[in-house]
Enzyme design. Structure first.
Site, PDB file in Angstrom:
ATOM      1  N   TYR A   1       0.830  -1.201   0.000  1.00  0.00           N
ATOM      2  CA  TYR A   1       0.000   0.000   0.000  1.00  0.00           C
ATOM      3  C   TYR A   1       0.868   1.255   0.000  1.00  0.00           C
ATOM      4  CZ  TYR A   1      -3.517  -3.430   1.520  1.00  0.00           C
ATOM      5  OH  TYR A   1      -4.349  -4.526   1.630  1.00  0.00           O
TER       6      TYR A   1
ATOM      7  N   HIS B   1       0.103 -12.284   1.352  1.00  0.00           N
ATOM      8  CA  HIS B   1      -0.643 -11.305   0.573  1.00  0.00           C
ATOM      9  C   HIS B   1      -0.723 -11.702  -0.891  1.00  0.00           C
ATOM     10  CE1 HIS B   1      -1.395  -6.686  -0.109  1.00  0.00           C
ATOM     11  NE2 HIS B   1      -2.484  -7.424  -0.244  1.00  0.00           N
TER      12      HIS B   1
END
Length: 314
Positions: free
Chosen positions: A47, A131
């Protein structure tokens, strides 16, 4: 370890997801989340090339560490880059100071977690997710998961799991490993209930917690209108029409579509938390208000009667 029940703060947006968020706006968003009673915060190196982790860690530093739960993710290792440009191709309005390297090896996971702790300014995180291992399943199951299991047994992390934008591989994690929690984004919403086929029943059976992300399918269920995004791309006309019908029915029953979307996700017994991304204090406060809004049974019944939802949940 289970994530705290209720509403959680998804920190992708304060990593400049799609558009820039100032340092002050990011801080105020996290501060508002705390004031609203939110105690679960989720981030990732992906992110904003670490920007989300740095901002979240700085904003949470003034609060007692034992009073909140924090999760981050491994699988994308950040390496310095001198190529220049920005990261908008990956969805983040930040300079491309680093490049992402897929790495689900044991060494890669430890290095990625160490770097995350440095950016966060913390000595531990509570939950670590693998992830998006979609295209790296073999390495994730053979090397990544055992590495997380070892970190858990050593007490370095409290809980381990996987976070993905699909339900099928998460089901495999629930059935074939000893994960504590999985994060399923966009696959248990008013527009997509594919997680109900196998993932959620398996989680109930195994006692595995499920965190739901993408409750608004990246925008369409928050504010359905032409040009709205659905799972990070422009929503097709058919889904836009369906979202507009849902909005009309919700308003007729005296609630907002966002309240209905959040309530739908939270109602399943496997779900421990629902993450909402917010780029301002106002958006956080709105999300908390919507989450606390009771949704009448008559609304759910009309969705079943019209075929907009064909399941008995919630």
């Amino acid at each position: 370890m289970r994530p705290p029940s209720g509403l959680g703060f998804g920190a992708a947006v304060i990593g400049n997801l799609f558009t820039e968020v100032t340092e002050e706006q990011a801080y105020e968003a996290v501060a508002a989340a705390w004031r609203c009673g939110i105690r679960y915060y989720d981030t990732a190196p992906h992110y904003g090339l670490g920007l989300s982790e740095r901002r979240l860690g700085a904003a949470l530093r003034e609060h007692p560490r034992e009073e909140y739960t924090l999760s981050t993710k491994v699988g994308r290792r950040l390496e310095p880059s001198t190529d220049g440009g920005d990261d908008l191709a990956n969805g983040f309005a930040v300079p491309a100071t680093h490049r992402r390297v897929w790495d689900f090896t044991a060494d890669g996971i430890r290095r990625t977690l160490d770097a995350s702790l440095e950016r966060l300014g913390l000595d531990r995180v509570d939950i670590v997710y693998l992830h998006d291992p979609d295209d790296h399943a073999e390495q994730a199951f053979r090397e990544g998961y055992p590495a997380l299991e070892k970190l858990r047994s050593e007490g370095v992390v409290g809980a381990i799991g996987a976070g993905m934008n699909q339900a099928e591989m998460l089901t495999r994690f629930v059935r074939d490993t000893d994960v504590d929690v999985v994060l399923c984004a966009g696959r248990y919403t008013l527009l997509d209930q594919s997680a109900l086929d196998e993932l959620l029943p398996a989680a109930v059976s195994r006692g595995t917690s499920v965190v739901i992300g993408g409750a608004f399918n990246s925008g369409l269920l928050a504010d359905p209108k032409p040009g709205a995004t659905y799972n990070y791309t422009q929503a097709p006309g058919e889904l836009l029409d369906r979202a507009l019908r849902l909005k009309e029915i919700a308003e007729r029953h005296g609630i907002g579509l966002r309240a209905a979307a959040l309530a739908f996700c939270a109602a399943h017994p496997a779900v421990s938390s629902v993450l909402v991304g917010a780029r301002s204090a106002h958006e956080v406060q709105d999300a908390a208000h919507q989450f606390a809004t009771p949704v009448p049974d008559s609304f759910w019944q009309e969705l079943r009667d019209t075929g907009l939802v064909v399941i008995e949940e919630p």
